[in-house]
Design a protein around this motif. Structure first.
Motif, PDB file in Angstrom:
ATOM      1  N   LYS A 402       1.047  -0.932  -0.123  1.00 33.95           N
ATOM      2  CA  LYS A 402       0.052  -0.052  -0.050  1.00 33.95           C
ATOM      3  C   LYS A 402       0.934   1.154   0.053  1.00 33.95           C
ATOM      4  N   GLY A 405       2.553   1.529  -3.332  1.00 36.17           N
ATOM      5  CA  GLY A 405       1.363   2.164  -4.408  1.00 36.17           C
ATOM      6  C   GLY A 405       0.862   3.617  -4.074  1.00 36.17           C
ATOM      7  N   GLN A 406       1.141   4.141  -3.138  1.00 34.37           N
ATOM      8  CA  GLN A 406       0.854   5.439  -2.674  1.00 34.37           C
ATOM      9  C   GLN A 406       1.818   6.542  -3.548  1.00 34.37           C
ATOM     10  N   ASP A 407       3.009   6.139  -3.789  1.00 31.35           N
ATOM     11  CA  ASP A 407       3.933   6.756  -4.618  1.00 31.35           C
ATOM     12  C   ASP A 407       3.830   6.536  -6.039  1.00 31.35           C
ATOM     13  N   SER A 408       3.553   7.541  -7.012  1.00 28.79           N
ATOM     14  CA  SER A 408       3.406   7.230  -8.528  1.00 28.79           C
ATOM     15  C   SER A 408       4.599   6.660  -9.046  1.00 28.79           C
ATOM     16  N   ARG A 411       4.206   2.674  -8.382  1.00 30.37           N
ATOM     17  CA  ARG A 411       3.035   1.964  -8.447  1.00 30.37           C
ATOM     18  C   ARG A 411       2.948   0.838  -9.286  1.00 30.37           C
ATOM     19  N   ASP A 412       3.628   0.987 -10.470  1.00 28.71           N
ATOM     20  CA  ASP A 412       3.655  -0.146 -11.411  1.00 28.71           C
ATOM     21  C   ASP A 412       4.445  -1.432 -10.938  1.00 28.71           C
ATOM     22  N   GLU A 414       4.531  -2.260  -7.073  1.00 30.39           N
ATOM     23  CA  GLU A 414       4.330  -2.146  -5.914  1.00 30.39           C
ATOM     24  C   GLU A 414       4.944  -3.361  -5.394  1.00 30.39           C
TER      25      GLU A 414
END
Length: 457
Positions: A402, A405-408, A411-412, A414
């Motif tokens: 999580k 995933g919060q860092d752009s 995200r791909d 994670e």
């Protein structure tokens, strides 16, 4: 002598797991021998003509001298009465390393057991008749008092592939040697749908060819007693080997057979009682309230425990046996987890119940954990195990995913970033140097994000 008139009487039992020192407790190892021997003595008292055993005589693949002695001493009781014992190999019985003999082959060669197995080396299964004068190290089938017994050793996931050919091999023997009064097949496998959550069992369709040629399918492997139709019988293990199993029936069958058919009767094995206690912590706002309410709960369930201990199959002689307590703590902790004194809990339960062993399952959740669970994208089910408890490793991994995933930028990938966080955490806990941890991070960054630039960022 048989007590069933002109017919034959036999005992069917399985999964003794001799040598299992459950929880590391010596008395649990002794329990395995006690229930094994008491089952044998009960069968002798019932006047059986022979015994069949469906695998897992031993618990550990590396059988020690004590376990072998226990097994031989138990089987010796049958030998004293000239009662033959026919058995097969279970998944626990195979040696860690194949040597000249495995331990069941040793017992076969010593005349303590007739070990049956199919010869699978050729194009199809072959069952060789047992030679009482030159027994070798195993046989395929044996005739006793008009009953023909075949054995199929543990084959794991391959079992279903062999069943049709096994049925044909049995039919061939019966055609060539003449139809017996009764045909038994011993197997060490489970049947689907008889244990919730268990996958990989044999389907009823796979059993159809066997049903055509077998009167009694004597199974082992699953530790729960069950039967199917009027021809499949699984007595379960003689003892409970985990807290889930303690809720099942365990025992053995005494079967009377004659020219008109057979009649099985199930008997509970003598074993140690397990008792489950559940306590919800939601209303305990302080450690002091927890201790007060928990002790009160213990006092309330004690009469049920004492009543359960009075069952004849839970007794040792005329006395009750100390129980194994299966304690489940659950709910939302209203105070810090560090203030939950599990040692105090264990000591109190042992004192009040006279428990041989207290198995504590702590499924409580702190407020912090509850907040995290509410924020998980896939819901809290992803971090619970099959018993509904929070799996700390799964929870940690979900939190790391999580965060990644919060860092752009991450995200791909994670999953990979979360794995890196886990590695770094483990390195820190292992007291690796800051330089070593930094090097680990740099190497992982190069692998995952080569476009992010130089090593000094």
């Amino acid at each position: 002598m048989s007590q069933s008139g002109d017919g034959t009487r036999f005992v069917h039992f399985s999964d003794a797991h001799v040598g299992h020192r459950q929880y590391g407790v010596k008395k649990r190892r002794d329990d395995m021998y006690m229930t094994f021997r008491s089952t044998i003595l009960d069968a002798i008292d019932e006047g059986v003509d022979f015994a069949v055993f469906s695998g897992d005589l031993f618990h550990n693949k590396d059988v020690n001298a004590r376990a072998l002695s226990d097994a031989e001493n138990g089987l010796e009781e049958f030998a004293k009465e000239d009662i033959p014992v026919v058995g097969i190999q279970g998944n626990h019985d195979a040696n860690l390393y194949k040597e000249d003999l495995n331990w069941l082959e040793y017992l076969h060669s010593r005349g303590r057991m007739i070990l049956l197995e199919a010869d699978l080396q050729g194009e199809g299964p072959v069952f060789e008749e047992h030679d009482f004068d030159e027994p070798g190290i195993s046989s395929g089938y044996v005739d006793i008092d008009g009953v023909r017994i075949f054995g199929l050793q543990y084959l794991g996931q391959r079992t279903g592939d062999y069943l049709e050919d096994v049925a044909e091999a049995i039919e061939k023997v019966n055609e060539e040697e003449g139809e017996p009064e009764m045909t038994i097949l011993l197997g060490h496998f489970g049947i689907e749908d008889h244990v919730p959550g268990m996958a990989g069992g044999i389907s009823f369709n796979q059993l159809e060819p066997v049903e055509e040629v077998v009167d009694y399918l004597g199974l082992g492997h699953l530790h729960k007693q069950y039967s199917h139709g009027e021809w499949v019988f699984n007595p379960g293990s003689l003892e409970s080997h985990d807290t889930r199993e303690a809720r099942w029936d365990h025992g053995y069958y005494i079967v009377d057979s004659n020219e008109d058919g057979f009649e099985p009767g199930f008997y509970q094995s003598k074993r140690r009682p397990f008792f489950r206690i559940e306590f919800v912590v939601d209303n305990c706002n302080t450690p002091e309230e927890f201790e007060e309410e928990f002790e009160q709960e213990l006092d309330e369930v004690l009469p049920d425990l004492r009543s359960k201990q009075q069952a004849e199959y839970y007794k040792a002689g005329d006395g009750v046996r100390d129980p194994v307590i299966d304690l489940h703590l659950q709910g939302l902790l209203q105070f810090s987890r560090s203030q939950l004194d599990v040692d105090w809990v264990r000591d109190l339960v042992e004192k009040k119940t006279d428990a041989l062993y207290v198995n504590i399952s702590d499924a409580t959740e702190s407020k912090e954990t509850a907040d995290i669970l509410q924020e998980l994208d896939e819901g809290e089910d992803e971090v619970r195990n099959e018993d509904g408890q929070i799996d700390r490793d799964k929870l940690e991994s979900a939190v790391f995913r999580k965060l990644a995933g919060q860092d752009s930028r991450f995200r791909d990938q994670e999953e990979e970033v979360a794995e890196t966080m886990t590695v770094v955490k483990s390195s820190v806990l292992a007291d690796e140097s800051p330089e070593s941890v930094a090097e680990t991070i740099k190497n992982r960054r190069r692998e995952l994000f080569p476009e992010m630039g130089g090593d000094d960022e």
